[in-house]
Design a protein around this motif. Structure first.
Motif, PDB file in Angstrom:
ATOM      1  N   ARG A  23      -0.488   5.762   4.732  1.00  0.00           N
ATOM      2  CA  ARG A  23      -1.825   6.323   4.564  1.00  0.00           C
ATOM      3  C   ARG A  23      -1.878   7.219   3.331  1.00  0.00           C
ATOM      4  O   ARG A  23      -2.834   7.159   2.547  1.00  0.00           O
ATOM      5  CB  ARG A  23      -2.215   7.120   5.805  1.00  0.00           C
ATOM      6  N   ILE A 319     -10.230   5.343   5.047  1.00  0.00           N
ATOM      7  CA  ILE A 319      -8.831   5.626   5.391  1.00  0.00           C
ATOM      8  C   ILE A 319      -8.738   6.889   6.239  1.00  0.00           C
ATOM      9  O   ILE A 319      -8.021   6.932   7.254  1.00  0.00           O
ATOM     10  CB  ILE A 319      -7.984   5.777   4.110  1.00  0.00           C
ATOM     11  N   SER A 323      -7.462   7.573  10.050  1.00  0.00           N
ATOM     12  CA  SER A 323      -6.379   8.539  10.272  1.00  0.00           C
ATOM     13  C   SER A 323      -6.782   9.600  11.287  1.00  0.00           C
ATOM     14  O   SER A 323      -6.004   9.962  12.176  1.00  0.00           O
ATOM     15  CB  SER A 323      -5.998   9.197   8.938  1.00  0.00           C
TER      16      SER A 323
END
Length: 434
Positions: A23, A319, A323
């Motif tokens: 990530r 993203i 997360s």
């Protein structure tokens, strides 16, 4: 206590970043690409703008009018120097500078980049425009021929160095050597010197129609204008000899007007005083058109930059949202052990700031290298495309570096904080359900 708390929070942030390497790398990559594109486009635009300003100022086209023969143009027409006094009497005229122009060949010199090669990279629209310009200035009777017929010719300019120095014309900037002081000397444009392999101290033989003369190269000059930088500049007497002109015959008279004077009015006065004899080429109109076109280009650049930044923020959001979803239980645990909402937000802010600072710095480095990477790669796909040195096209300033880093950090922090605010609003009980 407060210092230990901050250190502990920073340690947690570092562990989170290194614990989720994939990530973190994706976020780093998104920010780096956005900053690199912004920095690369900005430096290229700034460099092109500076080159255009230099070319406009150095070539003396600001407040400039060229007076040429009405029948043949500047390469084949003649004007008597006695017209200088007539033009100087017009209010608003500052200088009147005579010049001689010719299309010539260099004996035993092979150009690395002849005009025939340039012609292969010119679009049909550009070819048509160039032919119209050539016809307007009377360079050659083109008829049905195309631009490649001029492939073995270069321009020669005859000047009076003392007069040119006064008005700030040729030579605009000597990069090597010096200006000639006597007949028989010549200076070459930087592009011509590069394409021919000639340098200061060499000799060249210039052929014009049935006449020729050998010159020693005293210097290399640069104007930022590709046409001017592909020329040979000699004394006006030498140019008159090659052209077969008399002592009082020149190709054109460049008229420099006073500041804030309308060139069109001066042009009307010149045509009134020299009726039927001359045509007027107003370079201020050319400069304004160039500036207008460049401003349109800058608008397109800003649109591209905005799209790149918005796309990067969107990518970062996607993203980060994933997360945050994966870390919802972790956030609930932190809330359950006593962390406040502001503490959690501060933790995510620190993580986002660290990754964006690193990504922005890497993006600036990539942005500096990007033009040179393109210059290396493009010839493999477009072998006929002529690309000028990127060192001459890009301009990097400290402000540009700061702006790029700020934009990268802002995009990253915004993309990271928006989904985090939603997550910290959840109660610890709800967070444990994920």
């Amino acid at each position: 206590m407060a210092r230990e708390y901050k250190l502990r929070m920073h340690n947690v942030a570092y562990k989170n970043l290194f614990g989720r390497k994939f990530r973190s790398i994706l976020l780093l990559f998104a920010i780096m690409i956005a900053v690199a594109l912004f920095f690369g486009l900005s430096s290229l635009t700034a460099g092109m703008e500076e080159l255009m300003m230099e070319a406009t100022n150095d070539s003396g086209i600001k407040n400039a009018i060229d007076v040429v023969d009405s029948s043949s143009g500047m390469f084949y027409g003649t004007i008597d120097r006695s017209a200088i006094k007539t033009i100087e009497s017009i209010p608003g005229v500052k200088y009147v500078i005579p010049r001689v122009f010719a299309l010539v060949q260099l004996e035993d010199v092979d150009l690395v980049t002849p005009l025939s090669q340039i012609e292969r990279t010119i679009t049909p629209e550009m070819d048509m425009l160039m032919q119209q310009m050539i016809r307007m200035i009377g360079t050659i009777n083109i008829g049905e021929t195309d631009f490649s017929d001029l492939s073995n010719l270069i321009s020669l300019v005859g000047i009076d160095p003392d007069l040119e120095y006064i008005m700030g014309g040729y030579p605009s900037k000597i990069t090597r050597g010096s200006i000639f002081t006597t007949s028989g000397g010549a200076i070459l444009g930087e592009m011509l010197a590069k394409n021919s392999g000639l340098d200061v101290g060499d000799k060249i033989t210039v052929i014009c129609d049935n006449k020729q003369r050998t010159f020693y190269i005293s210097g290399i000059y640069s104007s930022g204008n590709p046409i001017q930088d592909n020329s040979v500049v000699v004394s006006i007497k030498d140019a008159q000899y090659l052209k077969g002109f008399g002592n009082n015959e020149v190709s054109l008279l460049r008229v420099i007007s006073e500041e804030n004077i309308d060139n069109s009015i001066i042009g009307m006065h010149i045509k009134t005083k020299l009726p039927g004899k001359v045509n007027i080429i107003d370079h201020s109109l050319t400069a304004s058109v160039i500036n207008e076109q460049f401003n349109q280009f800058k608008v397109y650049e800003y649109i591209v930059i905005a799209i790149v930044i918005l796309a990067s923020i969107g990518f970062i959001l996607a993203i980060t949202m994933r997360s945050i979803t994966e870390r919802t239980k972790e956030i609930g645990t932190l809330r359950a052990i006593g962390w406040q909402k502001t503490d959690v937000l501060r933790l995510i802010f620190i993580e986002s700031l660290i990754i964006t600072i690193i990504g922005s710095i890497l993006g600036v480095i990539l942005g500096i290298l990007l033009p040179y990477i393109f210059q290396t790669i493009i010839p493999f796909f477009f072998s006929d495309l002529i690309i000028p040195p990127m060192s001459e096209l890009v301009k990097i300033t400290p402000l540009m570096v700061v702006e790029s880093i700020l934009i990268g950090c802002t995009a990253g922090v915004i993309g990271g904080m928006i989904p985090s605010i939603r997550a910290v609003r959840m109660s610890p009980v709800d967070a444990f359900k994920y």
